[in-house]
Write an enzyme that holds these catalytic residues in place. Structure first.
Site, PDB file in Angstrom:
ATOM      1  CE  LYS B  80     -27.899 -32.362  -5.973  1.00 39.72           C
ATOM      2  NZ  LYS B  80     -27.559 -32.280  -4.527  1.00 39.72           N
ATOM      3  CB  SER B 155     -30.882 -32.079  -3.090  1.00 38.51           C
ATOM      4  OG  SER B 155     -29.459 -32.216  -2.923  1.00 38.51           O
ATOM      5  CB  SER B 179     -27.851 -33.828  -0.860  1.00 39.99           C
ATOM      6  OG  SER B 179     -28.809 -32.899  -0.005  1.00 39.99           O
TER       7      SER B 179
END
Lengths: 74, 473
Positions: B80, B155, B179
């Site tokens: 990420k 996210s 997330s």
């Protein structure tokens, strides 16, 4: 609390924070403020003074970041 | 999809060690899959192809020479784009960080690299891990491989999309209110949020200091367990890191759930109000599978979801506002609107209300970890009670969380996993959440693996992934 009172609070908070909200987003952000205000009502409960927060300050945890040789952030 | 990228981490490891598979070939296949899909999916912001092939070449030589760095040796993974990666652009998807290149790796990235894993690049994220997808961000938002007109959740959006699309078996994510579990739910992958303190947060851009958790999104429960074996552990340089022994998370994967007592957090479904009937039916069917596998599943009583949500929101909002306030005041135009407005709402929380939320958090953590999980080995809770929404139907409200019921276990810090429980008639994945006692990730994996073994949901892949696999042959 009525909308007019909430609106005054919201306007004051935005001004105090120094944030700029575009005119066309002001109503949306005011609605967000009302949502936050509703959440605060949920958590505001009279608790015993000894009811501590979940993240009580623990010096041993803080200390370990500043020990010589650890390369810590403090 | 019968290709290299459909092999589990354990299968790759066996093939590498008996010489039937090559880390270089697997890495090339992953890079080819990125090339074939990224124009539609945008799951990767930055691809480190040369470095990946160099690391894979080295891994191949090391394994041939008998140097074995562990189960991730030669295995590709994604990261990420809020995790620091040495020498690699780390933008948090934001114009605010358009040129930021860290000089060190996040702790968990370093552990994977030390274990010989092959980093493919940086996966898309929701800007600064909060708000929603936006065309205004530095990189375009990731899309859902099951239907690119739909969001992948967030996210850790690119991580979920990349795993579901078969690019990589595992990608790192972070979870402050769901997330990891959210994109896992909406993309049909496994998403494991370990116990708060189990995986170091050092080098990961913070959203909320007390709510951030790091962990993997993966195609299977076993892949997640193998990953956690590498990235879990005490890090004295993360002030929240817990000095608690870890176990081999793969050890109990085949033990099953016979004799287990599991609590079902049923009341939150009705409380949410907008649950999709097919999502609820799939969740109930999953519980039937666990019962048929020998577990006793009973209704568990927890405080209302609204209480957990209020607590969680009032913790996250002021913490992220404190991190971003200078930029929000001085250069707000650098944020996409959904993220900017969500962050600005942190200015609305009074200090005393933040403390009240922290006091409530202690009560809720005790409720889940001590009281309820004193009666049960694990809990089943709804994860997302809706399927992935469309990009052209994104909410205007910066506070909207669209059917995710994940935040309570960030409040309590409990280990919680999202797992696929089937597919909606619209073709999109459905999910449930498995929750364990603090630092008992092993039981969460055990329940997840038992469910996964009893069902065949892992046999299905998005058509976009199948097309890419066919094109590669």
């Amino acid at each position: 609390m009525d909308d007019a009172a909430l609106r005054r609070q919201y306007d004051g908070l935005i001004e105090r924070a120094g944030l700029r909200i575009p005119q066309d987003r002001n109503e949306t952000m005011f609605n967000a403020y009302k949502q936050v205000a509703a959440w605060t009502e949920i958590v505001r409960t009279r608790r015993p003074a000894a009811a501590e927060p979940a993240n009580a300050y623990a010096l041993t945890t803080v200390d370990r970041l500043s020990e010589p040789g650890t390369g810590g952030a403090l | 999809m019968n290709d290299l990228l459909n092999l589990s981490i354990a299968e790759l490891g066996r093939g590498y060690r008996d010489g039937t598979l090559s880390p270089v070939a697997v890495t090339r296949a992953a890079l080819d899959r990125i090339e074939a899909t990224n124009g539609r999916l945008h799951s990767f912001n930055t691809v480190t192809a040369d470095a990946a092939l160099a690391r894979a070449t080295a891994a191949e030589a090391e394994l041939k020479a008998g140097t074995d760095l562990g189960p991730m040796h030669g295995v590709p993974f994604g990261v990420k784009d809020i995790y620091d990666t040495e020498g690699v652009l780390t933008t948090c998807q934001s114009h605010v960080r358009a040129e930021f290149v860290p000089d060190a790796n996040a702790h968990s990235v370093q552990l994977l690299l030390d274990g010989g894993a092959v980093m493919l690049g940086k996966c898309a994220t929701i800007e600064f891990a909060t708000g929603g997808p936006s065309a205004e961000t530095f990189f375009p938002p990731a899309r859902n491989p099951w239907n690119p007109e739909h969001v992948p959740g967030g996210s850790s959006s690119g991580s979920g999309a990349a795993v579901a699309a078969g690019i990589t078996r595992m990608a790192l994510g972070s979870d402050t209110g769901g997330s990891i579990r959210g994109p896992a739910a909406l993309c049909g992958t496994v998403g494991m949020k370990p116990t708060y303190g189990r995986v170091s947060r050092r080098g990961v851009f913070p959203l909320s200091y007390t709510m951030d958790h790091c962990g993997p999104l993966s195609w299977t429960v076993e892949d997640a367990a193998i990953t956690l074996n590498v990235i879990a552990g005490y890090d004295p340089l993360d002030p929240a890191s817990a000095d608690v022994p870890k176990v081999d998370y793969t050890a109990g994967l085949s033990k099953g759930v016979s004799g287990m007592r599991i609590g079902f957090v049923e009341s939150w479904i009705e409380e949410e109000g907008n649950a999709d009937p097919e999502a609820v039916a799939a969740l109930r069917a999953a519980i039937d599978v666990l019962r048929a596998s020998g577990a006793t599943v009973e209704t568990a009583q927890l405080s209302p979801y609204a209480l957990y949500q209020a607590c969680g929101r009032l913790l996250v909002l002021p913490e992220c506002y404190a991190i971003h306030q200078h930029d929000l005041i001085e250069r707000p135009e650098l944020y996409g609107r959904p993220t900017r407005e969500r962050l600005m709402a942190g200015a609305f929380v009074r200090g005393s209300d933040y403390v009240e939320a922290l006091r409530l958090r202690r009560e809720l953590a005790i409720e889940v970890n001590n009281v309820v999980l004193g009666q049960y080995d694990a809990l089943i809770a709804p994860c997302s009670v809706v399927t992935a929404g469309r990009f052209d139907g994104l909410p205007d409200d910066p506070m909207k969380m669209s059917g995710m019921m994940t935040q309570p276990f960030n409040v309590t810090g409990s280990p919680a996993m999202s797992i696929c429980v089937g597919y909606h008639s619209n073709g999109l994945p459905l999910s449930m959440q498995i929750v364990g006692r603090a630092f008992d990730e092993a039981t969460v994996f055990q329940v997840g693996a038992a469910y996964e073994a009893a069902t065949d949901w892992r046999e299905r892949r998005p058509s976009l992934a199948l097309e890419a696999a066919d094109a590669a042959e």
